[in-house]
Design a protein around this motif. Structure first.
Motif, PDB file in Angstrom:
ATOM      1  N   ARG A 175       2.495   1.727  -3.328  1.00 52.48           N
ATOM      2  CA  ARG A 175       1.565   2.148  -4.382  1.00 52.48           C
ATOM      3  C   ARG A 175       1.257   3.638  -4.283  1.00 52.48           C
ATOM      4  O   ARG A 175       1.175   4.339  -5.294  1.00 52.48           O
ATOM      5  CB  ARG A 175       0.279   1.317  -4.324  1.00 52.48           C
ATOM      6  CG  ARG A 175       0.540   0.000  -5.031  1.00 52.48           C
ATOM      7  CD  ARG A 175      -0.522  -1.039  -5.053  1.00 52.48           C
ATOM      8  NE  ARG A 175      -1.908  -0.631  -5.063  1.00 52.48           N
ATOM      9  CZ  ARG A 175      -2.893  -1.476  -5.375  1.00 52.48           C
ATOM     10  NH1 ARG A 175      -2.624  -2.725  -5.709  1.00 52.48           N
ATOM     11  NH2 ARG A 175      -4.139  -1.069  -5.333  1.00 52.48           N
ATOM     12  N   ILE A 176       1.090   4.111  -3.069  1.00 57.02           N
ATOM     13  CA  ILE A 176       0.824   5.547  -2.902  1.00 57.02           C
ATOM     14  C   ILE A 176       2.022   6.368  -3.370  1.00 57.02           C
ATOM     15  O   ILE A 176       1.901   7.347  -4.095  1.00 57.02           O
ATOM     16  CB  ILE A 176       0.488   5.862  -1.432  1.00 57.02           C
ATOM     17  CG1 ILE A 176      -0.864   5.247  -1.101  1.00 57.02           C
ATOM     18  CG2 ILE A 176       0.494   7.358  -1.167  1.00 57.02           C
ATOM     19  CD1 ILE A 176      -1.213   5.294   0.351  1.00 57.02           C
TER      20      ILE A 176
ATOM     21  N   ALA B 159       0.836  -1.205   0.000  1.00 53.33           N
ATOM     22  CA  ALA B 159       0.000   0.000   0.000  1.00 53.33           C
ATOM     23  C   ALA B 159       0.870   1.253   0.000  1.00 53.33           C
ATOM     24  O   ALA B 159       0.651   2.182  -0.785  1.00 53.33           O
ATOM     25  CB  ALA B 159      -0.924  -0.012   1.210  1.00 53.33           C
TER      26      ALA B 159
ATOM     27  N   LYS C 293      -6.339   3.345   3.946  1.00 62.56           N
ATOM     28  CA  LYS C 293      -7.373   3.097   2.940  1.00 62.56           C
ATOM     29  C   LYS C 293      -6.829   2.210   1.816  1.00 62.56           C
ATOM     30  O   LYS C 293      -7.447   1.229   1.402  1.00 62.56           O
ATOM     31  CB  LYS C 293      -7.847   4.441   2.374  1.00 62.56           C
ATOM     32  CG  LYS C 293      -9.260   4.405   1.802  1.00 62.56           C
ATOM     33  CD  LYS C 293      -9.795   5.814   1.578  1.00 62.56           C
ATOM     34  CE  LYS C 293     -10.062   5.987   0.103  1.00 62.56           C
ATOM     35  NZ  LYS C 293      -9.925   7.357  -0.360  1.00 62.56           N
ATOM     36  N   GLU C 294      -5.646   2.555   1.375  1.00 66.54           N
ATOM     37  CA  GLU C 294      -5.041   1.786   0.289  1.00 66.54           C
ATOM     38  C   GLU C 294      -4.807   0.337   0.725  1.00 66.54           C
ATOM     39  O   GLU C 294      -4.967  -0.594  -0.046  1.00 66.54           O
ATOM     40  CB  GLU C 294      -3.717   2.433  -0.128  1.00 66.54           C
ATOM     41  CG  GLU C 294      -3.034   1.777  -1.319  1.00 66.54           C
ATOM     42  CD  GLU C 294      -3.715   2.109  -2.653  1.00 66.54           C
ATOM     43  OE1 GLU C 294      -4.457   3.105  -2.692  1.00 66.54           O
ATOM     44  OE2 GLU C 294      -3.500   1.362  -3.621  1.00 66.54           O
TER      45      GLU C 294
END
Ligand code: SF4
Lengths: 593, 262
Positions: free
Chosen positions: A242-243, A239, A276-277
């Motif tokens: 990815r962000i 996550a 959230k991710e």
């Protein structure tokens, strides 16, 4: 299960290599030399494969060999020794991030080095470039008395998961994971993702720190949540990546590390995005993406019981024992820190070290440390005198490995394109002088550190040092001299903090200034103080009246800082290791610790 | 036996058959302390003192190497001394010379026989037919070094090379040439190394090292084994070059020596 997992399941040692990468590298270099590959693509390819440029020349590379979790086996040390003689300068360099570097390798020979490394399961792949860099682990993981559990298998599994993973081939910038043993032994809060093992209600997990990092601008990492259970570890890592991949700054080289993203966005917002991710990742990633953690306890045996006949108390033994070894949580065993000269080790010493690891380490391999050093663990206390004697004859028994007498120095002008000063040599000179003076034996200097970078880029990690320096140039009229910016009171443990900028110190005044600071400390310290603790208080402006902050220190050392004229003291205008006039000269930066 | 080296297997038999002359180029005292049975002594030191091709021929003859003798040479210094002697023999016109593929220590460590018995057979006569094409003098080197198609190889260690070298020379330290208990790596590996470096197959290659052409002698034979036979040895090497104040190149603005440990 891929072949590697099968092999591990059979009890084999990890193999990080892919043999065909050497051929591909050789082919690409030929195309590049023939003008059929543009310089920028070649540069990206070269970095992806772990080869940096070298100071002032495109004909040489530095090959950075990754040691995931710091682990290195005797035959790997021997191979590195051989490769250093064949293709480098007959010595190798341990970095602060558990890499081993071979400098001054002819670009056309890099493929031969890669081939040689692959033969013993090592790789330089993704050791540089905008990738997931070597995944570090505390050299004490598995033996630390304070740790919740051994995080080594998690570090190895993380390294395995991201190595050559398409996800980590083209990030906005480099990305670093550090696993550690406990808060105290640190380095978790100065990287993109830092992980400290922790058990809650019988469940294994981590405290995850995000967005730390040292550099031109340094930041301390933020705690994501109180507890991240083991099963969320990989999802959390993915996550975050990815962000960063999505939102990180791909344009501005100077501000593209994740810490800037965190800083610009604000921690709360970044934190919310990560959580959230992670939920999205969890919901969408297939089951295959789980970490393959090898949780079998490492096999530990006492290789040879060879104590009889050994001198129980060789000269210098007590000093070495108290400044270079720590007790493990396994009773009767110690971890032995081998201090190198700013990370440098000759090919002969590498071979001796390999032999000593075989004969004395109960786990059969060594670990790279955080301080350009090497650690032998699971050494039985009865075998210590013998190991010491072996280290003495290899020239590796320098005392003070765990003290201020073993400074860190990045490669500086010895090979780095960006360097402004010879930070490397300065670190060696300090070590020589401080050992001569016996400073390693002083209890109130214990746990304090000196770290030196050759430019603001922080490969020497000066920001977290008790006394840190980074290089620059200064001038009197038209005469230039090497000059360091000094910061005081940094630390890398659970209370991680960056040092406070104090003063600019000319290279040739660095040693007198450090010694003066020690004097001042002794004049002002209170009962039980250490230099590190005291300077940390001063950095926060919380010293005692008379010596409250680093500006007071600055005032006290000021008389040492004034440059003499060139006639009075010509040596002042030469950097360490140089007999010609100092000038700043840099090439294109790729940054190399 | 193939290429430039002779395999250790079969040497003892060949010595017994008198089909080769085994030549030990270590110091005389080392030779006396034990050598491969049947080997003759021809120390490199003595050969380097010889001033003329005729003197070299005389030494060769005394060691039992005649014009038609197949000479197999060994040392205990990773093949560098043996190479220098082999090259000298070729230089005076000897055609049939090979290097033992391993050193004396390697031979002994493998449990092969050693002893103090001298060679059989009397000394021989060796004629002189100098092969100038194998030698590079300083003047020759200077006249060709910038020519396309000529490659100058520096076989010293990397730090010495960085400090100063003959302009345009390529650094190939002698330690890259051997390995795995052999004085030379397999021809395929050596060839790959040279291909990577972009050394054309038909290039004229001149090798040099620090002083007397030993390390570069080994390189000379490495080149030959890899099929690069258009090679010359700059026997007097960098020591002479410096002494003659010829031009040198250095790697500037980098404190590379400070990286070396110990
Ligand atoms: S870029 Fe890194 S290695 Fe190079 S001088 Fe700066 S801090 Fe040191």
């Amino acid at each position: 299960m891929d072949a590697e997992l099968e092999r591990r399941a059979e009890g084999g040692a990890p193999d990080w290599a892919r043999h065909e990468e050497a051929d591909e590298f050789a082919r690409t270099v030929r195309l590049f030399r023939a003008g059929r590959y543009d310089a920028d693509s070649f540069r990206r390819f070269r970095l992806q494969n772990g080869a940096y440029g070298t100071r002032m020349t495109g004909d040489y590379a530095m090959v950075r060999i990754k040691l995931p979790a710091g682990e290195v086996r005797p035959e790997q040390l021997e191979r590195i020794a051989r490769l250093s003689e064949q293709y480098s300068i007959g010595s190798a360099h341990f970095s602060t991030r558990e890499n081993v570097q071979l400098h001054w390798v002819v670009l056309e020979d890099v493929s031969e080095v890669m081939r040689g490394l692959a033969g013993v399961g090592l790789t330089s792949r993704e050791a540089c470039g905008n990738t997931v860099r070597n995944v570090m682990c505390s050299p004490l993981s598995g033996v630390c008395p304070e740790e919740a559990f051994d995080s080594t298998p998690y570090a190895l599994a993380t390294a395995r998961f991201f190595l050559r993973n398409p996800m980590s081939q083209n990030l906005p910038r480099k990305f670093k994971f550090n696993f550690t043993c406990c808060e105290e032994h640190g380095m978790a809060r100065i990287v993109d993702v830092g992980l400290v093992p922790r058990i809650e209600d019988g469940v294994r997990g981590f405290r995850v720190y995000l967005g730390g990092g040292l550099g031109n601008k340094s930041y301390v990492g933020h705690l994501l949540e109180e507890f991240t259970p083991e099963e969320d570890l990989l999802h959390t890592s993915i996550a975050v990546m990815r962000i960063f991949d999505r939102l990180g700054d791909r344009k501005n080289m100077a501000r593209n590390r994740m810490r800037y993203l965190v800083h610009d966005m604000g921690w709360e917002k970044f934190q919310a995005l990560v959580l959230k991710e992670r939920a999205v990742v969890k919901a969408t990633q297939s089951v295959v993406t789980s970490l393959q953690v090898d949780a079998r306890p490492a096999e530990v045996r006492r290789p040879v019981s060879v104590t009889s006949g050994a001198d129980p108390e060789p000269a210098g033994y007590q000093r070495w024992l108290s400044t270079c070894t720590v007790r493990q949580r396994q009773p009767g065993y110690r971890a032995v820190f081998v201090s190198l000269e700013a990370g440098d080790i000759t090919s002969g010493q590498l071979r001796s070290l390999a032999g000593l690891v075989r004969d004395h380490s109960g786990e059969g391999h060594a670990r790279a440390g955080f301080l350009q050093d090497v650690v032998l663990r699971h050494v039985h206390e009865d075998d210590l005198p013998r190991l010491y004697a072996g280290l003495v004859s290899a020239g590796l028994a320098r005392p003070g490995a765990l003290t201020m007498a073993s400074p860190v120095g990045c490669s500086g002008t010895t090979s780095c394109n960006l360097a402004l000063t010879n930070s490397h040599r300065l670190a060696k000179e300090i070590q020589k002088k401080f050992l001569e003076m016996g400073l390693d034996g002083h209890d109130d200097l214990r746990g304090s550190t000196i770290k030196i970078s050759g430019c603001p880029n922080s490969c020497g990690q000066h920001g977290i040092a008790t006394i840190g320096f980074y290089g620059g140039g200064a001038r009197v009229g038209k005469d230039m001299y090497a000059n360091y910016q000094m910061s005081l009171g940094g630390r890398s443990d659970g209370g991680a903090a960056l040092g406070a900028t104090c003063a600019r110190v000319p290279a040739k005044r660095v040693m007198p200034v450090i010694l003066r600071i020690i004097e001042i400390f002794r004049e002002h310290k209170s009962e039980g103080d250490t230099l590190g603790g005291w300077l940390h208080r001063l950095a926060a402006g919380a010293g005692a009246p008379g010596m409250e902050s680093v500006s007071d220190v600055k005032r006290a050392i000021e008389p040492l800082l004034a440059p003499p004229s060139k006639e009075e003291d010509p040596d002042f205008y030469l950097d360490y290791g140089s007999d010609t006039g100092y000038h700043t000269k840099t090439g294109r930066g790729e940054c190399a610790a | 036996m193939s290429g430039v080296t002779a395999a250790a297997d079969g040497i003892e038999q060949a010595v017994r058959d008198n089909s080769i002359r085994l030549v030990d180029v270590r110091h005389a005292e080392q030779y006396e302390g034990g050598h491969i049975p049947g080997a003759a002594s021809l120390p490199l030191g003595g050969l380097l003192e010889a001033e003329t091709p005729e003197q070299i021929a005389r030494l060769a003859g005394e060691a039992g190497v005649g014009d038609g003798t197949r000479a197999v040479i060994y040392d205990d210094a990773f093949g560098a001394l043996a190479s220098r002697v082999a090259w000298a023999l070729e230089y005076i016109g000897h055609r049939d010379v090979l290097l033992l593929e391993e050193t004396y220590s390697g031979w002994a460590a493998a449990g092969r026989s050693t002893g103090t018995g001298g060679p059989r057979g009397a000394s021989e006569r060796h004629s002189v037919s100098v092969q100038p094409g194998l030698l590079a003098t300083a003047d020759y080197l200077e006249s060709v070094m910038h020519r396309d198609g000529t490659v100058v190889l520096d076989n010293r260690e990397r730090l010495n090379y960085l400090e100063h070298h003959i302009p345009g020379a390529v650094s190939l330290p002698y330690v890259t040439l051997g390995g795995e208990g052999r004085i030379l790596r397999p021809p395929g590996e050596l060839g790959r190394l040279l291909d990577n470096r972009g050394v054309p197959a038909d290039a004229e290659i001149i090798t040099y090292c620090g002083s007397v052409g030993t390390l570069s002698g080994l390189a000379y034979y490495a080149l030959k084994s890899a099929g690069r036979s258009n090679a010359r040895l700059y026997a007097k090497s960098f020591k002479e070059w410096r002494g003659l104040s010829k031009p040198v190149e250095t790697q500037a603005d980098a404190n590379y020596w400070d990286l070396s440990a110990g």
